[in-house]
Design a protein around this motif. Structure first.
Motif, PDB file in Angstrom:
ATOM      1  N   UNK A 227      10.981  42.271 -72.754  1.00  0.00           N
ATOM      2  CA  UNK A 227       9.667  41.818 -72.333  1.00  0.00           C
ATOM      3  C   UNK A 227       9.598  41.672 -70.818  1.00  0.00           C
ATOM      4  N   UNK A 228      10.721  41.285 -70.196  1.00  0.00           N
ATOM      5  CA  UNK A 228      10.763  41.162 -68.738  1.00  0.00           C
ATOM      6  C   UNK A 228      11.388  42.436 -68.174  1.00  0.00           C
ATOM      7  N   UNK A 254       8.910  41.802 -63.841  1.00  0.00           N
ATOM      8  CA  UNK A 254       7.546  41.824 -64.357  1.00  0.00           C
ATOM      9  C   UNK A 254       7.558  41.388 -65.817  1.00  0.00           C
ATOM     10  N   UNK A 255       6.766  40.370 -66.135  1.00  0.00           N
ATOM     11  CA  UNK A 255       6.601  39.927 -67.522  1.00  0.00           C
ATOM     12  C   UNK A 255       5.538  40.809 -68.168  1.00  0.00           C
ATOM     13  N   UNK A 283      11.878  32.912 -58.855  1.00  0.00           N
ATOM     14  CA  UNK A 283      11.366  31.804 -59.663  1.00  0.00           C
ATOM     15  C   UNK A 283      11.932  31.913 -61.066  1.00  0.00           C
ATOM     16  N   UNK A 284      12.005  30.800 -61.767  1.00  0.00           N
ATOM     17  CA  UNK A 284      12.608  30.794 -63.092  1.00  0.00           C
ATOM     18  C   UNK A 284      11.566  30.772 -64.213  1.00  0.00           C
ATOM     19  N   UNK A 285      10.307  31.079 -63.879  1.00  0.00           N
ATOM     20  CA  UNK A 285       9.239  31.061 -64.878  1.00  0.00           C
ATOM     21  C   UNK A 285       8.245  32.165 -64.562  1.00  0.00           C
ATOM     22  N   UNK A 286       7.921  32.974 -65.575  1.00  0.00           N
ATOM     23  CA  UNK A 286       6.949  34.040 -65.387  1.00  0.00           C
ATOM     24  C   UNK A 286       5.850  33.914 -66.435  1.00  0.00           C
ATOM     25  N   UNK A 287       4.613  33.757 -65.966  1.00  0.00           N
ATOM     26  CA  UNK A 287       3.464  33.734 -66.862  1.00  0.00           C
ATOM     27  C   UNK A 287       3.180  35.157 -67.358  1.00  0.00           C
ATOM     28  N   UNK A 319      18.004  36.678 -74.602  1.00  0.00           N
ATOM     29  CA  UNK A 319      17.921  37.855 -73.745  1.00  0.00           C
ATOM     30  C   UNK A 319      16.515  38.433 -73.811  1.00  0.00           C
ATOM     31  N   UNK A 320      15.879  38.575 -72.659  1.00  0.00           N
ATOM     32  CA  UNK A 320      14.506  39.085 -72.616  1.00  0.00           C
ATOM     33  C   UNK A 320      14.385  40.335 -71.747  1.00  0.00           C
ATOM     34  N   UNK A 321      15.491  40.798 -71.185  1.00  0.00           N
ATOM     35  CA  UNK A 321      15.439  41.987 -70.350  1.00  0.00           C
ATOM     36  C   UNK A 321      16.801  42.341 -69.805  1.00  0.00           C
ATOM     37  N   UNK A 322      16.855  43.408 -69.027  1.00  0.00           N
ATOM     38  CA  UNK A 322      18.124  43.905 -68.499  1.00  0.00           C
ATOM     39  C   UNK A 322      17.885  44.556 -67.139  1.00  0.00           C
ATOM     40  N   UNK A 323      18.836  44.355 -66.243  1.00  0.00           N
ATOM     41  CA  UNK A 323      18.785  44.977 -64.917  1.00  0.00           C
ATOM     42  C   UNK A 323      19.931  45.986 -64.807  1.00  0.00           C
TER      43      UNK A 323
END
Length: 565
Positions: A227-228, A254-255, A283-287, A319-323
């Protein structure tokens, strides 16, 4: 009688087998050595049996008359990597003085066969130091700066593979301004070790370095996409000081979800890389649909490091994403000069735009109790075409000054070298690695314009592909604005390739004409397309009628032939 003869032949065969062990080769690399330098000693055996190999060297120091150890097996050879700091697999070099040293190798195999050979290893008085390496994976090249304790000298390099075969060799040239010996050359894919050797009337010397002292190729658990979403990290030219830090920012998160906020965000890198690599989030929060930036940081790096890995993006523990991360880092080793100036930072590594000025500032500190004057700046040959310098001409006792370097490259390309700041009391150096890229900002906007016009004429089944092309254009624009010009060029190329495919798609009946007509009018679409389609249908019908008639005539001929038969 025949049985006894067979037993005798078997015994002779075993005896010959037991005597077959032979040490057929002993070598050291590089070919010249300095006292207390790093080097590899290896032996190759002629035997079909498992064997053990040991080495012994006479020693006059406080630890006894001899030093000894095992030669571990490595591929087809038995080898030891001795290093000046003791970090090799066989510890520190046993040769602390410039002289001829006896090196004895003994081997024994599982049949108790033995062999013993010795060679003379000569260590010279010239101490060779590899000051910096720049290993560029994208261009497959290596650039090296080295110094020697008693210049001038003839300096050369040797490249070796995993099996210790010499792959290439060449010369280093003396830069009379900096007193560094320099070389840049193609790097064979199999190269694992670099040897630097020196010789002069005062003697000889040399040392060895492993080309990649730290690496990782790890794929930790986590979703292939999440998602991220995150920019890929591609840094082919990181340069940092020994034990220092390097950071690169403006990578984007990007969320992609429309109704979920992700909080407690953090990035986890593979455990083996945690001492060297970290990813810091803005930042530790993405709307929902929110974007933010992240920074990649290297630290505690003491040798060349090549990283190819992925890092998980976690929201708390999910886990919501990967770099995806790819970094080639080179370490600049400090050059100890008595009374030298301290320059910070000691390296300038950046992507630039060709034909656009970019300036970097460097703080110069005078550590002495006396003022220094007559500051001059010497730019090495690989940088003179693009760099100019200005700044302080003198520095007070314990004071600081400033030197500004301005880069202006007329053509795209890579520029590598050193800038030496010299005073009455000594010198300081900056290692410079710049990549000048073509300005593609106008091309990005033109590609966006072309795609927007084309999008209006596309059948609905191609809209998803158009959105993918637009995402590549957006990525190209973001990379360009963040100074990642090579990444921007790659994203633009992907967008252009996707757009070229979409341009080959005809608009459906009643839809608007394609937007890339040469004159901007409807001649290539609408009624024009209809005329072409009608023409093709008529032509196909006439061709089919002609083919049917030919087949009928051929059939009649075959029937007549059968009747004659």
């Amino acid at each position: 009688m025949k049985f006894a003869l067979a037993i005798l032949l078997l015994a002779l065969a075993l005896a010959n087998s037991a005597a077959a062990l032979q040490i057929k080769e002993i070598k050291v690399i590089p070919s010249n050595l300095s006292a207390n330098a790093s080097f590899i000693a290896y032996a190759k055996l002629d035997t079909s049996q498992p064997a053990r190999v040991a080495w012994v060297a006479p020693h006059d120091g406080p630890i006894g008359d001899y030093v000894f150890g095992a030669l571990p097996k490595s591929g087809d050879a038995y080898s030891c990597f001795f290093t000046a700091d003791g970090s090799g697999n066989c510890g520190a070099s046993p040769f602390f003085e410039a002289k001829a040293n006896e090196f004895v190798v003994s081997a024994i195999d599982s049949n108790m066969a033995t062999d013993r050979k010795n060679i003379t290893i000569r260590t010279g008085p010239l101490a060779v130091t590899i000051q910096s390496l720049r290993q560029n994976a994208s261009t497959n090249t290596l650039s090296v700066l080295a110094t020697v304790s008693l210049p001038p000298a003839d300096m050369g390099y040797e490249l070796y593979g995993k099996d210790f075969a010499k792959l290439a060799s060449g010369r280093l040239e003396l830069n009379a301004v900096t007193s560094f010996y320099e070389a840049s050359f193609s790097l064979p894919a199999a190269a694992e070790y670099l040897g630097i050797i020196a010789s002069s009337g005062a003697g000889s010397g040399g040392t060895l370095i492993q080309l990649s002292t730290a690496s990782a190729n790890v794929t930790p658990a986590g979703p292939a996409s999440g998602a991220v979403r995150a920019d890929s990290v591609n840094i082919p030219d990181a340069v940092l000081r020994l034990g220092g830090e390097y950071s690169r920012g403006n990578f984007e998160l990007y969320n992609s979800e429309g109704n979920v906020t992700h909080s407690g965000l953090r990035v986890v890198v593979p455990a083996g890389l945690a001492p060297y690599l970290s990813v810091e989030l803005q930042k530790d929060r993405l709307a929902p649909q929110e974007r933010a930036f992240f920074t990649v940081r290297l630290r505690n790096v003491t040798g060349n490091m090549s990283i190819a890995t992925t890092a998980d993006i976690l929201a708390n523990t999910t886990a919501v994403g990967r770099i995806s991360i790819a970094i080639d880092a080179s370490v600049l080793r400090d050059r100890a000069i008595a009374g030298s100036l301290d320059v910070e930072p000691q390296a300038w590594s950046e992507e630039l735009l060709a034909s656009k000025e970019t300036t970097a500032s460097f703080r110069v500190t005078n550590p002495s109790d006396s003022a220094v004057g007559n500051l001059t700046v010497a730019i090495s040959s690989g940088l003179r075409s693009i760099l100019t310098a200005n700044g302080s001409k003198s520095i007070a006792p314990k004071g600081t000054g400033r030197i500004d370097l301005t880069a202006l490259a007329a053509q795209p390309g890579e520029y590598f070298g050193t800038v030496t700041i010299t005073s009455e009391a000594g010198s300081g150096m900056v290692f410079v690695s710049l990549a000048a890229a073509k300005d593609i900002s106008a091309e990005i906007e033109q590609a966006a314009t072309n795609l927007a016009a084309l999008d209006a004429a596309l059948p609905s089944q191609y809209l998803s592909a158009a959105r993918s092309a637009k995402a590549n254009i957006d990525q190209a624009r973001n990379n360009y604005l963040s100074g990642r010009y090579r990444d921007a060029a790659a994203s633009l190329a992907a967008a252009k390739a996707a757009t070229a495919v979409l341009e080959s798609v005809d608009a459906g009946p009643g839809e608007a004409p394609k937007a890339n007509d040469s004159d901007g009018g409807p001649s290539a679409g609408g009624d024009g397309n209809l005329i072409i389609i009608v023409f093709l249908i008529v032509a196909a019908g006439l061709g089919a009628l002609f083919l049917v008639r030919r087949m009928r005539k051929k059939g009649q001929e075959m029937e007549e032939g059968m009747e004659d038969y």
